[in-house]
Design a protein around this motif. Sequence first.
Motif, PDB file in Angstrom:
ATOM      1  N   VAL A 246       0.869  -1.174   0.000  1.00  0.00           N
ATOM      2  CA  VAL A 246       0.000   0.000   0.000  1.00  0.00           C
ATOM      3  C   VAL A 246       0.907   1.226   0.000  1.00  0.00           C
TER       4      VAL A 246
ATOM      5  N   GLY B 131      -2.285  -0.354  -4.478  1.00  0.00           N
ATOM      6  CA  GLY B 131      -3.310  -0.847  -3.577  1.00  0.00           C
ATOM      7  C   GLY B 131      -4.619  -0.081  -3.681  1.00  0.00           C
TER       8      GLY B 131
ATOM      9  N   ALA C 140      -5.785   2.681  -2.338  1.00  0.00           N
ATOM     10  CA  ALA C 140      -6.397   3.151  -1.096  1.00  0.00           C
ATOM     11  C   ALA C 140      -6.614   4.668  -1.061  1.00  0.00           C
TER      12      ALA C 140
ATOM     13  N   HIS D  71      -8.246   7.964  -2.827  1.00  0.00           N
ATOM     14  CA  HIS D  71      -9.338   8.249  -3.763  1.00  0.00           C
ATOM     15  C   HIS D  71      -9.282   9.721  -4.156  1.00  0.00           C
TER      16      HIS D  71
ATOM     17  N   THR E 194      -7.944   5.626   2.705  1.00  0.00           N
ATOM     18  CA  THR E 194      -8.574   4.685   3.635  1.00  0.00           C
ATOM     19  C   THR E 194      -7.623   3.507   3.856  1.00  0.00           C
TER      20      THR E 194
ATOM     21  N   PRO F 222      -6.366   0.053   4.248  1.00  0.00           N
ATOM     22  CA  PRO F 222      -6.954  -1.248   3.958  1.00  0.00           C
ATOM     23  C   PRO F 222      -6.600  -2.329   4.980  1.00  0.00           C
ATOM     24  N   TYR F 223      -5.593  -2.059   5.825  1.00  0.00           N
ATOM     25  CA  TYR F 223      -5.160  -3.026   6.834  1.00  0.00           C
ATOM     26  C   TYR F 223      -4.841  -2.281   8.126  1.00  0.00           C
TER      27      TYR F 223
ATOM     28  N   LYS G 253      -7.854  -0.897  10.229  1.00  0.00           N
ATOM     29  CA  LYS G 253      -8.485  -1.090   8.937  1.00  0.00           C
ATOM     30  C   LYS G 253      -9.715  -0.185   8.869  1.00  0.00           C
ATOM     31  N   GLY G 254      -9.825   0.578   7.780  1.00  0.00           N
ATOM     32  CA  GLY G 254     -10.962   1.470   7.596  1.00  0.00           C
ATOM     33  C   GLY G 254     -10.752   2.887   8.089  1.00  0.00           C
TER      34      GLY G 254
ATOM     35  N   LYS H  39      -9.618   6.642   8.122  1.00  0.00           N
ATOM     36  CA  LYS H  39      -9.524   7.558   6.995  1.00  0.00           C
ATOM     37  C   LYS H  39      -8.609   8.722   7.354  1.00  0.00           C
TER      38      LYS H  39
ATOM     39  N   ARG I 166       2.202  -4.349   8.604  1.00  0.00           N
ATOM     40  CA  ARG I 166       0.868  -4.769   9.091  1.00  0.00           C
ATOM     41  C   ARG I 166       0.993  -5.243  10.520  1.00  0.00           C
TER      42      ARG I 166
END
Length: 166
Positions: free
Chosen positions: A39, A67, A69, A71, A78, A80-81, A133-134, A136, A165
């Motif tokens: 990522v 990845g 992530a 936008h 965001t 992802p992990y 994860k998630g 922002k 991670r």
Amino acid sequence: MVAFLLIFALMLNLTDCLYIHTVQTFQDLRQQGQKGPAVAFTALLSKHTDVSSRAVVKYDRILSNVGGAYHPSTGIFTAPYKGVYSISCSLMSNLSNNVHLQITKNGAKLSILYSAKDTNPLAGQTLQLLLNKGDKIWIQNNNAKVAKLHDHGSYNMFSGALITRM
């Protein structure tokens, strides 16, 4: 004396066990960090940009988005992990105004960058963050007025990368 030697041997055994457990934990974390896709993203502003009061900066010139992530339509990254991420931002204001941009996580201010009018100073910050994860992350105008950002594709930048991670 025998009791002392017995206690000493027991302490050495416990120390060895603790050391082995610590090494195994670090090895497990390192192996977990190597699983899954990478990522990383870097995005710039392609032109002089006006950002409304408290609005998110939408970096539109994508150099990388491994990845997917980040936008560009929303300006939001965001995670992802769950893991440790490095997040960076740079800022150059237009000569006509002072600008305060904030690095924001889930709506909470983490840090502020400042660029003064009449000087074109370049400000930058890098944060290492433990993200779930998630979570922002975005950059937003912290001024109560429009922020005029000076750019043509090289000064104002938002980037991030997963370090490991968890």
